[in-house]
Scaffold this motif. Structure first.
Motif, PDB file in Angstrom:
ATOM      1  N   LYS A   1      34.424  46.450  31.215  1.00 10.25           N
ATOM      2  CA  LYS A   1      33.319  46.983  32.020  1.00 10.25           C
ATOM      3  C   LYS A   1      33.807  48.151  32.875  1.00 10.25           C
ATOM      4  N   GLU A   2      35.017  47.992  33.436  1.00  9.58           N
ATOM      5  CA  GLU A   2      35.586  49.061  34.266  1.00  9.58           C
ATOM      6  C   GLU A   2      35.828  50.321  33.432  1.00  9.58           C
ATOM      7  N   LEU A   3      36.333  50.108  32.204  1.00  6.66           N
ATOM      8  CA  LEU A   3      36.588  51.250  31.322  1.00  6.66           C
ATOM      9  C   LEU A   3      35.275  51.895  30.887  1.00  6.66           C
ATOM     10  N   ARG A   4      34.266  51.062  30.606  1.00  4.80           N
ATOM     11  CA  ARG A   4      32.971  51.587  30.172  1.00  4.80           C
ATOM     12  C   ARG A   4      32.295  52.371  31.300  1.00  4.80           C
ATOM     13  N   ALA A   5      32.573  51.982  32.556  1.00  4.69           N
ATOM     14  CA  ALA A   5      31.986  52.698  33.701  1.00  4.69           C
ATOM     15  C   ALA A   5      32.478  54.148  33.768  1.00  4.69           C
ATOM     16  N   MET A   6      33.639  54.409  33.163  1.00  4.44           N
ATOM     17  CA  MET A   6      34.174  55.781  33.161  1.00  4.44           C
ATOM     18  C   MET A   6      33.397  56.699  32.224  1.00  4.44           C
ATOM     19  N   LEU A   7      32.495  56.126  31.421  1.00  2.00           N
ATOM     20  CA  LEU A   7      31.601  56.967  30.602  1.00  2.00           C
ATOM     21  C   LEU A   7      30.643  57.772  31.481  1.00  2.00           C
ATOM     22  N   MET A   8      30.525  57.367  32.755  1.00  3.04           N
ATOM     23  CA  MET A   8      29.645  58.071  33.692  1.00  3.04           C
ATOM     24  C   MET A   8      30.453  58.951  34.652  1.00  3.04           C
ATOM     25  N   GLU A   9      31.619  59.438  34.229  1.00  6.35           N
ATOM     26  CA  GLU A   9      32.472  60.303  35.066  1.00  6.35           C
ATOM     27  C   GLU A   9      31.655  61.468  35.639  1.00  6.35           C
ATOM     28  N   GLN A  10      31.771  61.664  36.978  1.00  7.58           N
ATOM     29  CA  GLN A  10      30.921  62.650  37.657  1.00  7.58           C
ATOM     30  C   GLN A  10      31.651  63.922  38.090  1.00  7.58           C
ATOM     31  N   ASP A  11      32.989  63.930  38.022  1.00  4.11           N
ATOM     32  CA  ASP A  11      33.729  65.132  38.418  1.00  4.11           C
ATOM     33  C   ASP A  11      33.493  66.225  37.374  1.00  4.11           C
ATOM     34  N   PRO A  12      32.815  67.328  37.752  1.00  2.00           N
ATOM     35  CA  PRO A  12      32.453  68.328  36.729  1.00  2.00           C
ATOM     36  C   PRO A  12      33.644  68.995  36.060  1.00  2.00           C
ATOM     37  N   ASN A  13      34.823  68.979  36.717  1.00  2.00           N
ATOM     38  CA  ASN A  13      36.000  69.635  36.137  1.00  2.00           C
ATOM     39  C   ASN A  13      36.547  68.884  34.931  1.00  2.00           C
ATOM     40  N   VAL A  14      36.442  67.551  34.955  1.00  2.00           N
ATOM     41  CA  VAL A  14      37.067  66.751  33.883  1.00  2.00           C
ATOM     42  C   VAL A  14      36.078  65.824  33.178  1.00  2.00           C
ATOM     43  N   ALA A  15      34.789  65.929  33.518  1.00  2.00           N
ATOM     44  CA  ALA A  15      33.803  64.948  33.024  1.00  2.00           C
ATOM     45  C   ALA A  15      33.746  64.893  31.505  1.00  2.00           C
ATOM     46  N   VAL A  16      33.703  66.060  30.851  1.00  2.00           N
ATOM     47  CA  VAL A  16      33.507  66.091  29.390  1.00  2.00           C
ATOM     48  C   VAL A  16      34.674  65.423  28.677  1.00  2.00           C
ATOM     49  N   ILE A  17      35.910  65.839  29.033  1.00  2.00           N
ATOM     50  CA  ILE A  17      37.091  65.311  28.341  1.00  2.00           C
ATOM     51  C   ILE A  17      37.252  63.827  28.616  1.00  2.00           C
ATOM     52  N   VAL A  18      37.036  63.418  29.864  1.00  2.00           N
ATOM     53  CA  VAL A  18      37.201  61.992  30.211  1.00  2.00           C
ATOM     54  C   VAL A  18      36.207  61.133  29.431  1.00  2.00           C
ATOM     55  N   ARG A  19      34.957  61.583  29.345  1.00  2.00           N
ATOM     56  CA  ARG A  19      33.953  60.799  28.610  1.00  2.00           C
ATOM     57  C   ARG A  19      34.313  60.696  27.128  1.00  2.00           C
ATOM     58  N   LYS A  20      34.794  61.805  26.553  1.00  2.00           N
ATOM     59  CA  LYS A  20      35.194  61.760  25.141  1.00  2.00           C
ATOM     60  C   LYS A  20      36.343  60.778  24.932  1.00  2.00           C
ATOM     61  N   LEU A  21      37.335  60.846  25.824  1.00  2.00           N
ATOM     62  CA  LEU A  21      38.494  59.952  25.703  1.00  2.00           C
ATOM     63  C   LEU A  21      38.081  58.486  25.831  1.00  2.00           C
ATOM     64  N   VAL A  22      37.172  58.217  26.763  1.00  2.00           N
ATOM     65  CA  VAL A  22      36.724  56.823  26.973  1.00  2.00           C
ATOM     66  C   VAL A  22      35.956  56.325  25.742  1.00  2.00           C
ATOM     67  N   MET A  23      35.099  57.189  25.174  1.00  2.00           N
ATOM     68  CA  MET A  23      34.348  56.804  23.962  1.00  2.00           C
ATOM     69  C   MET A  23      35.296  56.386  22.836  1.00  2.00           C
ATOM     70  N   VAL A  24      36.285  57.246  22.573  1.00  2.00           N
ATOM     71  CA  VAL A  24      37.218  56.982  21.470  1.00  2.00           C
ATOM     72  C   VAL A  24      38.080  55.762  21.782  1.00  2.00           C
TER      73      VAL A  24
END
Length: 727
Positions: free
Chosen positions: A234-257
């Motif tokens: 659940k904690e890892l899945r919550a990172m799919l909602m990363e809000q920091d605009p500098n790293v949001a895209v890459i972090v969400r992709k990494l969490v998905m994979v």
């Protein structure tokens, strides 16, 4: 407690971010304006007070003997007043004193003059009344604000309770305000000018590294002990909602994979069903309870993860961004592509687990997506699923959804969507019976048989045994052959229904080549009842002239696949298909591609090799001559294929060596332009093309031509080399 109330809270960083510089400037101006107006009001009240005091003094008549004393006293007071520094007095007070000095007042006027004392009495009456109404306290004191507390009730009644609210001094308040404004300016102005692009990039790299380490730590903890660390999902899945605009895209992709790989590893090899109320109520061992909690948590987190992926794809498809979103629309496309890849991986890797049908329903419409990349990803995933699906459950689900999609879109879909059917692993089906009629091998006794043959106790035991056997059959991992046949039959029925609908309703559709290709592959599995109608439809399609060359080749191949299998029993003359192929052989492209040559060679194999008893010598000679002429025009690899087919003709049919002799056999002259292979007198010509092909620039073509010119012997010096003959 009081000091804590008096201290102002430092504004949070987020609040300061929302506050622009213009707002802060306006706030400062408003504060200064309020302070100025408060000071002005205070000075006016002081002025009125002094005027009232002067009026009161002027109304009181003094005796003459006291006047001199008074003057002496006032002189002393004036000296004292003069002793006061002028900078401690307001500008208005100084001005007032100067005006009083110029005008004659009660203190300075000559008492012997005839001017009445109370000339201005009426004028100042209103001022006095106002002054009387003002409460008798010092104006310098700040007004204390009361806080109403809960009242106390006793015998006498309700006693209201109040408490004075502490008020900060003006100076202290101003100091704090200026400090707060300085801090705000510092906060708002600090990050922009200080950080250079290199420093911002370094800061972004550092943030990204921190997030990566956090993802890796969570993932390794889950993989090391899934049952005890299931909550970390659940904690890892919550990172799919990363809000920091500098790293949001890459972090969400990494969490998905990362989540996709974790689920592939920790998901069990069985489907988890929800517990019934009775099962929940029963007491179980600690280990069982722990396993149940793990399974329940796993299923719920897997479901939420799939919902997140679906929402990402939907938002991208609808070109919709949420107001709180920190990702641009362009970056959202990359996120959607990763989400599709994850879904495709799960479709192939977990066909047995929960929500597989939901993944199918998501993936199949994306096979027809406008984006070629996403469409190809989904088609490739479905192909892999078909190839590895031995039993047929998953294949049946996909075929049903594809059939519904084609019908729902009114046959306006990409041909690639139908071409995936060619990868179905269907080798055999139950042709004599329908899918519902296939009975399982295990037969249980009927109630009448039990009543007739067994005693009451035996019937009771048999009932328990049969119940157990049924449960074991359901739980068995390897399904019976009958079950597999049933699934394959049902799948193929849906495929053929889709094909026949397109043949009937959408003959000018771009799907027709895919349909004809599919019919060519699965024609031997079609029920005999449909053969006659299907051959008529195929011939009418060829005769219409609306098909492309490749489509007409697929029609011929499909027709001969039908007739070479169970179609032998049908009394259908395929001569029109032979004639059409003979007529169109020279339509093959000489240099662009070899794809059509492959279909021609497959058709020739089915038409001659599998039906050699039904083929006349005239027909075989005509095709041999025309193929030799064709070998002169096409690319070298196509020439090799055609010459290899000619070799099969020479070895299969007797008297093919007639064409190696230049003397005519029988009456008539060879008519190369005639489209009827039976009547072109091919026996009266010779294979002069072989002499030209022996001088071809390609060595393999030369080898084949030399081999055929001596009659294609199987042994001896003129025989083909072993590596070529075995291909």
């Amino acid at each position: 407690m009081k000091s804590r109330k008096n201290t102002k809270r430092v504004p949070s960083f987020r609040k300061l971010l929302r506050t622009s510089k213009i707002k802060l400037d306006n706030k400062l101006k408003n504060k200064q304006y309020k302070q100025q107006s408060a000071a002005k009001k205070y000075r006016k009240e002081q002025k009125k007070l002094r005027e009232a005091v002067r009026d009161a003094i002027s109304r009181k008549p003094f005796p003459l003997e006291e006047c001199k004393k008074k003057q002496v006293v006032e002189k002393h007071e004036e000296e004292e007043e003069e002793a006061l520094p002028l900078d401690m007095m307001d500008e208005d007070d100084l001005k007032l004193m100067e005006d009083l000095a110029q005008k004659a007042s009660f203190l300075t006027r000559d008492l012997s003059s005839d001017e009445p004392v109370h000339v201005k009495k009426r004028k100042h009456e209103n001022v006095m009344d106002k002054y009387e109404k003002v409460p008798r306290r010092m104006q310098t004191e700040p007004e204390k604000e009361l806080i109403h507390l809960l009242p106390i009730k006793d015998k006498s009644g309700i006693i209201p309770q109040t408490m004075e609210k502490p008020v900060l001094s003006v100076a202290q308040d101003e100091e704090e305000d200026t400090e707060e404004m300085e801090e705000a300016e510092g906060f708002s102005a600090e990050p922009l000018p200080v950080l250079s692009p290199e420093e911002m990039a370094a800061q972004r790299r550092q943030k990204l590294q921190e997030r990566k380490m956090h993802i890796a730590a969570l993932a390794s903890a889950i993989l090391s002990a899934p049952d005890s660390n299931i909550k970390k999902l659940k904690e890892l899945r919550a990172m799919l909602m990363e809000q920091d605009p500098n790293v949001a895209v890459i972090v969400r992709k990494l969490v998905m994979v990362s989540l996709m790989e974790i689920f592939k590893d920790i998901v069990p090899s069985y489907k988890i069903r929800p517990l019934t109320e009775a099962e929940k109520a029963t007491k179980v061992k600690k280990e069982t309870q722990k396993l149940r909690e793990f399974e329940e948590g796993l299923v719920s987190q897997y479901k939420f993860y799939l919902e997140n992926l679906e929402q990402t794809i939907k938002d991208w498809k609808q070109r919709k961004l949420k107001k709180s979103n920190v990702i641009s629309l362009k970056a959202y496309k990359g996120l959607a592509e990763i989400a599709v890849k994850c879904l495709c991986e799960l479709l192939v890797a977990l066909p047995h687990f929960n929500f597989h049908n939901n993944i199918i329903v998501l993936i199949v419409p994306l096979m027809n997506d406008a984006s070629k990349m996403i469409s190809e990803l989904c088609c490739e995933a479905v192909r892999k699923l078909f190839k590895q699906d031995k039993l047929g459950y998953a294949s049946l689900g996909v075929v049903k959804v594809i059939s519904g999609l084609v019908r729902g879109r009114n046959y306006d879909v990409r041909p690639e969507v139908l071409k995936v059917f060619l990868h179905l692993r269907i080798k055999e089906v139950e042709l004599q019976k329908d899918a519902e009629d296939i009975a399982p091998k295990k037969k249980f006794m009927t109630y009448k048989e039990k009543r007739k043959n067994l005693s009451r106790m035996q019937r009771k035991w048999r009932k328990a045994e049969e119940k157990l056997e049924r449960e074991l059959l359901e739980a068995e991992a390897s399904e019976s052959k009958e079950k597999k046949l049933k699934l394959h039959t049902e799948t193929l029925n849906i495929v053929f229904v889709t094909y026949f609908r397109i043949l009937k309703k959408a003959q000018k559709s771009p799907l027709l080549p895919a349909v004809l290709e599919g019919l060519a592959k699965f024609a031997h599995l079609i029920n005999v009842e449909f053969f006659d109608d299907l051959v008529i439809v195929l011939h009418s399609l060829i005769a219409s002239g609306a098909l492309s060359y490749r489509e007409s080749l697929h029609c011929i191949l499909s027709a001969f696949h039908i007739l070479s299998g169970q179609g032998d029993v049908l009394n259908i003359d395929p001569m029109k298909f032979y004639t059409h192929l003979y007529k169109t052989l020279f339509s093959l492209h000489a240099g662009r591609t070899n794809d059509d040559v492959e279909i021609v060679l497959q058709s020739l194999d089915v038409m001659f090799a599998r039906r050699r008893k039904q083929v006349s010598q005239q027909r075989a000679l005509a095709f041999l001559k025309r193929l030799s002429t064709l070998a002169l025009h096409v690319l070298p690899n196509s020439s090799v294929g055609i010459l290899a087919t000619n070799r099969v003709f020479m070895q299969m049919f007797p008297r093919m060596d007639l064409l190696l002799d230049n003397e005519s056999q029988g009456s008539g002259v060879y008519l190369p332009e005639l489209d009827e292979p039976e009547h072109c007198n091919a026996q009266n010509t010779a294979l002069w093309e072989l002499h030209l092909l022996q001088r071809h620039y390609h060595p393999t073509v030369r080898t084949f031509a030399a081999h055929l010119s001596v009659g294609a012997p199987a042994e001896g010096s003129a025989a083909l080399p072993l590596d070529l003959s075995q291909r």
